[in-house]
Scaffold this motif. Sequence first.
Motif, PDB file in Angstrom:
ATOM      1  N   ALA A 308       0.836  -1.201   0.000  1.00 20.75           N
ATOM      2  CA  ALA A 308       0.000   0.000   0.000  1.00 20.75           C
ATOM      3  C   ALA A 308       0.868   1.247   0.000  1.00 20.75           C
ATOM      4  O   ALA A 308       0.624   2.209  -0.739  1.00 20.75           O
ATOM      5  CB  ALA A 308      -0.909  -0.020   1.223  1.00 20.75           C
ATOM      6  N   LEU A 309       1.923   1.228   0.819  1.00 23.63           N
ATOM      7  CA  LEU A 309       2.824   2.380   0.892  1.00 23.63           C
ATOM      8  C   LEU A 309       3.442   2.645  -0.479  1.00 23.63           C
ATOM      9  O   LEU A 309       3.470   3.784  -0.964  1.00 23.63           O
ATOM     10  CB  LEU A 309       3.912   2.099   1.930  1.00 23.63           C
ATOM     11  N   THR A 310       3.923   1.585  -1.103  1.00 25.47           N
ATOM     12  CA  THR A 310       4.536   1.752  -2.426  1.00 25.47           C
ATOM     13  C   THR A 310       3.530   2.340  -3.405  1.00 25.47           C
ATOM     14  O   THR A 310       3.842   3.277  -4.145  1.00 25.47           O
ATOM     15  CB  THR A 310       5.029   0.386  -2.932  1.00 25.47           C
ATOM     16  N   ALA A 311       2.318   1.781  -3.368  1.00 27.52           N
ATOM     17  CA  ALA A 311       1.306   2.271  -4.309  1.00 27.52           C
ATOM     18  C   ALA A 311       1.040   3.751  -4.087  1.00 27.52           C
ATOM     19  O   ALA A 311       0.972   4.540  -5.039  1.00 27.52           O
ATOM     20  CB  ALA A 311       0.021   1.461  -4.133  1.00 27.52           C
ATOM     21  N   VAL A 312       0.932   4.150  -2.809  1.00 33.60           N
ATOM     22  CA  VAL A 312       0.654   5.557  -2.516  1.00 33.60           C
ATOM     23  C   VAL A 312       1.776   6.445  -3.050  1.00 33.60           C
ATOM     24  O   VAL A 312       1.534   7.452  -3.724  1.00 33.60           O
ATOM     25  CB  VAL A 312       0.468   5.748  -1.001  1.00 33.60           C
ATOM     26  N   VAL A 313       3.021   6.043  -2.759  1.00 27.86           N
ATOM     27  CA  VAL A 313       4.152   6.878  -3.196  1.00 27.86           C
ATOM     28  C   VAL A 313       4.214   6.928  -4.716  1.00 27.86           C
ATOM     29  O   VAL A 313       4.430   7.987  -5.309  1.00 27.86           O
ATOM     30  CB  VAL A 313       5.468   6.348  -2.594  1.00 27.86           C
TER      31      VAL A 313
END
Lengths: 318, 137, 615, 176
Positions: A308-313
Motif C-alpha cells: 500500500a505504501l509503495t502504491a501511494v508513493v
Amino acid sequence: MSVLEAVIRSVAVVAAFLVLPLLVGQTEHKFMAHMQGRLGPMYAGGWHGWAQLIADAAKFVQKEDVIPAAADRGVFRIAPAVALIPYMAGLAFIPIGDGIVGADVPASAFAVLAALGVGILGHLMGGWASANKYSMIGAMRGAAQLVAYELPMVLAVASVALAAGTLSLSGIVEQWQPWWLLWQLPGAIVFFIAALAEINRTPFDMPIADSEIVFGAFTEYTGLRFAFFLLAEYAGIVVMALLFTVLYLGGWAGPLAASLGVVWTLLKAWIIAAIIVWMRVSWPRLREDQLHRLAWVWLIPIALFQLALTAVVVVMTR
Amino acid sequence: MHLTAPVLLSAVLAGIGAYGVLARRNAVLVLIGVELLLSSANVLLVAMSTQERPYVLSETTSVAMYGGQVMTIFIITLAAAEIVVALAIVLAMFRVIGHIDVTAAPEGEIEPATDEPVAAAASAGDPGSPAQGVSGP
Amino acid sequence: MTSSTASTFAQLLVAVPVLAAVVSLILARSAPGASRAVSAVTAVLGFLVSVGLLVNVPAEGFAAATTVGPLQVGELKVPLELLVDRPFAVVALAVAFVVACIQLYSVWYMATDPRGAVFQAIVSMFGAAMLLVVLSGDLLLTLIGWEVMGWGSYLLIGHHTFRRSARRAAMKAFLLTRFADIGFVLGIVALAAQTGTTRLAVIFEHFGEGAAAPTAALVLMLIGIAGKSGLIPFHDWLPDAMEGPTPASALIHGATMVAAGTVVVGRLFPLYAESTDARLVLAVLAAATTVYTAVMAFTQNDVKKLLAYSTMSQVALMLGALAAAPAEEHGAAGLDHLVSHAVFKALLFLGAGWLAAIGGGTAFALLRGRMKGWGVLPVSFGLGLAALAGIPPTIGFVSKDGVVAAAREGTTTGAHIVLYATYLTVFLTAMYATRAYLVLVSGDPEEPDHHDDSHTPPPTGSSYTLVAGVIGTLGLLSLVGGAAFLVQGAHIDPTVAAVSVGIALLGVLVSWALSRRPGGDPATVLSESWARATQVNLGTDRVYAGFAAGVVALARVVVRLDNAVVDALPRGLASGATATGGAADRAHRGVPSTGLLAVLSGGLIVLVLGVALWR
Amino acid sequence: MTTRDIVFICFAVLAAGCALLAVTTKQVVHAALWLVATLGTIAGCYFVLGAELVGLVQLLIYVGAVIILVIFALMLTRAPIGKHDDLATPGWQRAIAAVVGASLTALIAAVVLPVVTDAAVDIPASTNKGVSAAIFGVWVWPFELLSVLLLSALIGAFIVSQVVRAAGRPTGGEGR
C-alpha cells in the motif's frame, strides 16, 4: 540468439551454479568457525583450507549410493535433481551486471519466483519416497512452510516491481535509487525472512531439524544424491542473496558501475550470504506454530502495508 | 504458428480429464481429473487469444482485451480457490468417515455437524479439543 | 448596501462567542477558573462588539457578510452569508447584553457548582447560536443556529443530571422542539426548492415580484416556531424547563430560544405579510396562548413557574403583534417587545435566582416576604414586574403600547382577535404581577422542610457587588429603557396608551383588593382544585404521553404488518428453498462416483445434442 | 511448420502423455507427480504460444502451490508407496468413462477445429504489459470479484476444517 551464444550462456550459468555455492559454503565454514572461536578447515588445498568443499565433493562421489528397500525407487532417485534444477533455472534469470544475465526475459522477477516455488517439490518427493516417517514429517514441514511463506515473499517482490514499474530484474536495478533503501525497508525485511524460510535456513530449519527428525527429508540419502541436496541448499542461499541484492540493494549500482558492476553485485550478495550464515550461528530454531504465527500475523500484514505504501508513493510521485 | 495442435491438445486433455474424474475412486485423484479439465479450457483460451483483435470502441480508440490470457489467469486463480475448499472437504471426509473412496455408498445418515459443539468449542477457545462432541458413526 | 465595518462586526459577533465556547469547553476540566473567566470576559466583549455593530449598521437597507464561503449543492445555491439591518442589530445588542449579564451573574450563581465552567461554556455556545439566528441571511444558517439552540437547551435544562426530573424535563424539551422542527425543516426545504437558493435576499425578491405567497411553507415553519416559542399545542415544555439552573432559565426565556421564533418570523416578515392565511394561523395560536398562559400564571405557587408562564404569554404577544401588524410596519412592534421583554425577563429571572438563594427554594411559600431588606433587589424586581405589567414609564409600557397599536392598525380578522386577546392579557398580566409582588414583600415565610445543598448561598462581599450591579443595571434599564424606543422612532398614541394603562391599573387594583382578604394571596380566591390543576398545566403532559403511546402503538402495528405481510414473501422464499434443498438432500443419497458418471454422461449428451441442433 | 509448431507439438505430446499417466497410474502420489509434469509442460505450451505471464502464473500458482496442497492432502489421507488396484472404479464404469472421454475429445475437436483455419497466426512478443493493463482496466471488476471469491474460499476452508474438528472423531495427531 545464435546456438553458440546459447551454449556459452548455458555453460556460464552452470559454471556460476557450481562455483558460487562452493564460495558460500566455504564462507559458512570459516565464518562459523571464527564466530565460535575455531579455525575451521585449514589443510585441504593449502592456504586456509580453500579446497575443503572440493575435497568434500570428491568424498561424496566415492560413497555408496544406498536406496532403502521400501523406497519408491524412481521418485527417490530423481528427487535431488528436482530440488536442484529450479535453483539453477532461477539463477539463469538473475542479472549480475548490466546485460550480464543467463536468460534475459521480460518478467524475470516473476520467473525466478516461479522457479523457486517448484524447488520444494524435490523435498516432498524425497521425503515421501524414502518410506521413513522422519523424512515424511520433514517433507511436510517443508511444504507447509513454503506455502505459508510464498505469499509474503511474492507480495514483497510485487512491491518492488510496482515501485520500478517493471517485472524485469534488470529494469528494477535501472530504476533503483538509494532512497528506496528506506522506502522498501519493510518489504526488504519481509523478503529476507521469507527467503530464509523458503530455503529452510536457521531459524526456519524445522524441515531438517537434526535434533528432532534426524535430517528430515534427507535422512535416507547418501553419497552424491545427498551432496545434491546440500548443493541445492547453498544454491538457494546464492539465489536468494543475489535476488535480494538485485531487488533491494540496487544490484550493480555503485562507484564505477560501468566497469565494476559485477564486482559490486557479487560483493553485496556475498555480504547478504554472510548475514544468512551469521543468522544460523546466532539464532535458535523456531517452533512450528511460531513459524506460522510469524508468517500470518506479522509478515503478510507488513508486506500488504508495504504494498500500500509503495502504491501511494508511486501514485503521488508519478 | 498453426492453431490446430493447441486445439487438439485441448480436446485430448478434456477427454483425459473426464476419464480421470470418472475412473478414480480416491477423491483427491478425482480432483486431479478436474484440474486436467480446467487446463484443457486454459489451453484453448490461450490458443485463441493469439487470434484476438483489439476491441474497437470508436474510430480513434481501440482496447486490447487479452481476453484469453486474462481468463486463463482467472481460471488458475479459481482453481486455487477450488482446490483449497475441495481439499478441506476431502480432509473433513477423511476425518469423519475414515476414507475418501467415492465409490462407497454412504453409510446411512451422515450426522451433519450441529451448531452446538462448534459453538461450545469456539466459546471454550479450544477448537482442537478432542473430547468435544464425538458423533461419528 | 455594503458596509464593510458593519460586516466585520457581524462576523465578529458570531465568531467571538463560538471561539469562547470552544476555548472554555477545552479548559473546563483542566482549568475551571480560567474557563469561567474566558466565558465572562468574552461575553462582555461580545456585548461591546454588538454595540459596535449597532453604531456602524447602515440606517437603511442591509449589510451582508460572508462566513465560511458559499456552497453549491447541485442546483441549490447556499451562500452562507450573514445579513444585518438596524432592527436586528438592536435585537443582537439585546441578546449580547443579556448573555453578558447572565455570564457575570453565573460567576456568582454557579460558583459552588462543580460543572459551572461547562455550564458557562454552553451558555456561550447558546448565545452564539442565537446570534447566528438573529444575524443569519441564509435559511441554512438559521437552521444551524436553531438546532444548536435546541441542543443547548437540552444541555442547560438537564444541567443537574443527578435529578431525574431535570433529565426528564431536558428530554421533554428536546423531543418536543425536535418534533416541531420537522415542520420547520420542511418549510425551509420548500422555500429553498421553490427559489433554488437559501439566500434570504433572493427569496424576498422572488416572492416580492408577484409570485404567490408560499403559504404552505410558511405554515410549516410556524409549526417549528410554535415548538420553540411554546405556543399551543407545544406549550408544556417551558414550565418543565424550570428544572434548569436559574441563569439557564433567564437565558432561554430572556433573549434566546423562546424569542428565536419571533426573530425568525420578524426576519421573514416580508413573506408573512403576503400570506393572510399563515398570519391568521399565527394570530389564532398566539391569541389563544397568550390568554391561556396568563390565566395559568396567576395561580402558580412557584415564582419561576409564574415567570415561565408569563414568558409564554409575552412571547405569544410578540408573535401576535407580528401576526396583526400591517404589512408596511415591518413588524417593528414585535421586535421592540422582544427587546424590552429580554431586559425585564432577564431581570426577573436573575432576581428569582437571588430570591432562591435567600429562601432556599423558589416556591412562594418559602419566599413570602423574603424580599424586604435586600437593597437593590426589591426595587429592581418591582420595576421588572411593573414593566411586565406595562405600567408607565417602564420599558414594558412602551413596547406593549406598540403591540396594542399594531393590533389596532391591523385590518385583518387576525388583528381583531389579537387586539382583544391583548387587552385581556394586559389585565391578567397586571393581576399576576401584582400578586407576585405583594406575596414577595409581605407575610412570613415557611422554613424549608429540607435543606437543599445544591442552592447557592446568598451573595456577600464582592459577589454581592457583582450581582447587585447586574440586577441594578437591568432594573435601571427597565425603568428608562423605554426612552430609547421613543428616540428610535416609536411613538405613543395617547388614546391607546390611556386604554391599555387603564386596563392594567384595573388589574392591579383587583389583585390588590383580593389581597386584603385573609391569607394575603390573591390567588386563594380561586378554588383549590382549580389551583391544583393549573400547577400541572391542566394535564397537558398526560395528553403528550397519550399521544406518544398512540404513536408507539401505531408503530407496533406497522412492525407487525411488516413482519406478517411484507416479509412474508422473502420468508416464504427462504423456507421454500430450505424445503426444496431438504427434499433434494434426501433424494441425493447414491454412490458418488456413479452420480458423477451420470452427470458427466448427461452433460455430454446435452452438449452433443446442442451442437448437432445448432449446426 | 515453423520451429514454434515443432516445439509446441513436442510439449503437447509430452503433456498429453503425462496426463494419461496421471489418470491411469496405480500409485497414488505418482498421479500427482504426473500432474506436475503435465502442468509444467502445459506452461511450456503457454510460453510457445507467447503467453509468458500465463505460463509463469501457471508455474507459480499451480505447480508451486496447488500441487503442493494436493500432494499434502494425499499424504494426509494415507498414500502408501507401491501399486494399488483399489484406485480405479469398477471396469464397466471405466469403460463408460473411456467412451465419455473419447466422445468429449471428439466433440471439442469437431466443434473447434473448423473454427481455426489453416492460416498461420503471428505470435506477438512479450504481452505482459498489455495483459496487466487489460486485467486492471477492462477486467478490473471480475478481478475484484475474484479477490472476494478467494477470501470466501479461505474462510470456507477454515470453517469446514473447524466444523469437522469439533464434530469428527480425533484421528491421532494428523491435524495441520
